[in-house]
Design a protein around this motif. Structure first.
Motif, PDB file in Angstrom:
ATOM      1  N   VAL A   4       0.856  -1.255  -0.217  1.00  0.00           N
ATOM      2  CA  VAL A   4      -0.090  -0.055   0.159  1.00  0.00           C
ATOM      3  C   VAL A   4       0.926   1.271   0.226  1.00  0.00           C
ATOM      4  CG1 VAL A   4      -1.608   1.351   1.391  1.00  0.00           C
ATOM      5  CG2 VAL A   4      -2.005  -1.106   1.088  1.00  0.00           C
ATOM      6  N   ILE A   5       2.032   1.369   0.772  1.00  0.00           N
ATOM      7  CA  ILE A   5       2.940   2.610   1.061  1.00  0.00           C
ATOM      8  C   ILE A   5       3.537   2.682  -0.218  1.00  0.00           C
ATOM      9  CG2 ILE A   5       4.783   3.324   2.011  1.00  0.00           C
ATOM     10  CD1 ILE A   5       3.898   1.906   4.723  1.00  0.00           C
ATOM     11  N   PHE A   6       4.291   1.559  -0.755  1.00  0.00           N
ATOM     12  CA  PHE A   6       5.204   1.873  -1.992  1.00  0.00           C
ATOM     13  C   PHE A   6       4.275   1.863  -3.428  1.00  0.00           C
ATOM     14  CE2 PHE A   6       8.236   0.988   1.208  1.00  0.00           C
ATOM     15  CZ  PHE A   6       9.530   1.664   0.666  1.00  0.00           C
ATOM     16  N   GLY A   7       3.019   0.988  -3.510  1.00  0.00           N
ATOM     17  CA  GLY A   7       2.392   1.219  -4.168  1.00  0.00           C
ATOM     18  C   GLY A   7       1.712   2.697  -4.427  1.00  0.00           C
ATOM     19  N   GLY A   8       1.300   3.271  -3.393  1.00  0.00           N
ATOM     20  CA  GLY A   8       0.832   4.420  -3.271  1.00  0.00           C
ATOM     21  C   GLY A   8       1.685   5.561  -3.749  1.00  0.00           C
ATOM     22  N   VAL A  24      18.949 -12.900   0.415  1.00  0.00           N
ATOM     23  CA  VAL A  24      19.050 -13.265  -1.107  1.00  0.00           C
ATOM     24  C   VAL A  24      17.828 -12.770  -1.913  1.00  0.00           C
ATOM     25  CG1 VAL A  24      19.181 -15.405  -2.573  1.00  0.00           C
ATOM     26  CG2 VAL A  24      20.732 -15.367  -0.522  1.00  0.00           C
ATOM     27  N   LEU A  25      16.637 -13.094  -1.632  1.00  0.00           N
ATOM     28  CA  LEU A  25      15.737 -12.455  -2.234  1.00  0.00           C
ATOM     29  C   LEU A  25      15.728 -10.952  -2.692  1.00  0.00           C
ATOM     30  CD1 LEU A  25      12.390 -14.431  -1.109  1.00  0.00           C
ATOM     31  CD2 LEU A  25      13.775 -14.823  -3.316  1.00  0.00           C
ATOM     32  N   ALA A  26      16.152 -10.188  -1.576  1.00  0.00           N
ATOM     33  CA  ALA A  26      16.273  -8.724  -1.694  1.00  0.00           C
ATOM     34  C   ALA A  26      17.238  -8.401  -2.649  1.00  0.00           C
ATOM     35  CB  ALA A  26      16.563  -8.050  -0.569  1.00  0.00           C
ATOM     36  N   ALA A  27      18.458  -9.078  -2.711  1.00  0.00           N
ATOM     37  CA  ALA A  27      19.391  -8.907  -3.466  1.00  0.00           C
ATOM     38  C   ALA A  27      19.072  -9.221  -5.040  1.00  0.00           C
ATOM     39  CB  ALA A  27      20.652  -9.936  -3.175  1.00  0.00           C
ATOM     40  N   LEU A  28      18.399 -10.498  -5.181  1.00  0.00           N
ATOM     41  CA  LEU A  28      17.811 -10.849  -6.556  1.00  0.00           C
ATOM     42  C   LEU A  28      17.138  -9.641  -7.095  1.00  0.00           C
ATOM     43  CD1 LEU A  28      17.543 -14.570  -6.314  1.00  0.00           C
ATOM     44  CD2 LEU A  28      19.190 -13.472  -7.581  1.00  0.00           C
ATOM     45  N   ASN A  29      16.185  -9.284  -6.307  1.00  0.00           N
ATOM     46  CA  ASN A  29      15.225  -8.236  -6.968  1.00  0.00           C
ATOM     47  C   ASN A  29      15.915  -6.961  -7.243  1.00  0.00           C
ATOM     48  OD1 ASN A  29      12.417  -7.169  -7.068  1.00  0.00           O
ATOM     49  ND2 ASN A  29      13.198  -5.582  -5.528  1.00  0.00           N
ATOM     50  N   LEU A  54      10.851  -1.303  -5.517  1.00  0.00           N
ATOM     51  CA  LEU A  54      11.715  -1.186  -4.387  1.00  0.00           C
ATOM     52  C   LEU A  54      10.912  -2.367  -3.306  1.00  0.00           C
ATOM     53  CD1 LEU A  54      13.239   2.270  -3.830  1.00  0.00           C
ATOM     54  CD2 LEU A  54      14.599   0.239  -4.426  1.00  0.00           C
ATOM     55  N   LYS A  55       9.567  -2.614  -3.647  1.00  0.00           N
ATOM     56  CA  LYS A  55       8.932  -3.219  -2.356  1.00  0.00           C
ATOM     57  C   LYS A  55       9.484  -4.505  -2.077  1.00  0.00           C
ATOM     58  CE  LYS A  55       5.382  -5.988  -1.496  1.00  0.00           C
ATOM     59  NZ  LYS A  55       5.395  -7.614  -1.918  1.00  0.00           N
ATOM     60  N   PRO A  56       9.654  -5.486  -3.099  1.00  0.00           N
ATOM     61  CA  PRO A  56      10.092  -6.714  -2.681  1.00  0.00           C
ATOM     62  C   PRO A  56      11.488  -6.722  -1.845  1.00  0.00           C
ATOM     63  CG  PRO A  56       9.435  -6.877  -4.978  1.00  0.00           C
ATOM     64  CD  PRO A  56       9.639  -5.424  -4.603  1.00  0.00           C
ATOM     65  N   THR A  57      12.404  -5.685  -2.453  1.00  0.00           N
ATOM     66  CA  THR A  57      13.675  -5.374  -1.615  1.00  0.00           C
ATOM     67  C   THR A  57      13.351  -5.082  -0.241  1.00  0.00           C
ATOM     68  OG1 THR A  57      14.695  -4.687  -3.698  1.00  0.00           O
ATOM     69  CG2 THR A  57      16.003  -4.209  -1.596  1.00  0.00           C
TER      70      THR A  57
END
Length: 200
Positions: free
Chosen positions: A82-86, A151-156, A99-102
């Motif tokens: 909601v925050i980053f989509g907004g 790892v997921l954050a870095a991949l994103n 940036l949201k997944p990171t």
């Protein structure tokens, strides 16, 4: 006995639909928004983001309406959506939703490590009803999941900074989920080694 006490957990299929449904809609709208007249080809991510935010809120509302309880991880993820989509929509910038997944995965990783440092494996709180492990098992599993979230954050970061928006959306929908399932299955030997056997 109160009604809340008799409520059953969500059926696995419905739980999966509520968790994955918003992501699937995000992918579909991003793929077809221009053909549906919702945007120009280069701005498809914006209506997709709007649908993603709305679908996420609806999924959380349905979850709460059915079981009167919200799981921690989807709530945190939903707040960040909601925050980053907004911000993406308000400031007309793709940066924030990318940036949201990171942000989410980093938050989860940090929270798990902080919990370990304080002697409270937070994963035990989240998964206690699913697994019954000894303390060493919870510590090891929590640490592994913390590293996986990083790892997921870095991949994103790598994908959105080096690939097209469409490739990033496809990775978000069809890359992260299989990676997460594969990692979870890979933890089975650890879980079996540290599972607490209950007296029958």
């Amino acid at each position: 006995m109160s009604m809340d006490a008799t409520r059953k957990p969500l059926p696995p299929l419905l739980k999966l639909v509520l968790e994955v449904g918003p992501l699937v809609l995000f992918f579909l709208v991003n793929a077809y928004a221009d053909r549906l007249g919702l945007s120009t080809p280069e701005r498809r991510l914006f209506p997709a983001t709007a649908i993603f935010v709305v679908a996420t809120l609806i999924a959380l509302a349905i979850n709460y309406a059915l079981v009167r309880k919200l799981p921690i991880m989807p709530v945190v993820s939903g707040i960040v959506v909601v925050i980053f989509g907004g911000l993406t929509l308000a400031l007309d910038s793709e940066l924030f939703i990318k940036l949201k997944p990171t942000i989410v995965n980093t938050l989860f990783g940090v929270a798990l490590l902080v919990g370990l440092r304080l002697g409270k494996p937070l994963l035990k709180i989240v998964l206690d009803s699913v697994f019954d492990l000894d303390e060493e098992g919870w510590r090891k599993l929590t640490f592994r999941w913390a590293m996986f979230f990083f790892v997921l954050a870095a991949l994103n970061e790598i994908v959105w900074r080096t690939q097209s928006t469409d490739t990033w959306v496809s990775f978000k929908v069809f890359g992260i989920m299989p990676l997460t399932l594969a990692f979870a299955l890979a933890q089975t030997p650890l879980i079996l080694r540290h599972e607490v056997k209950r007296e029958g």
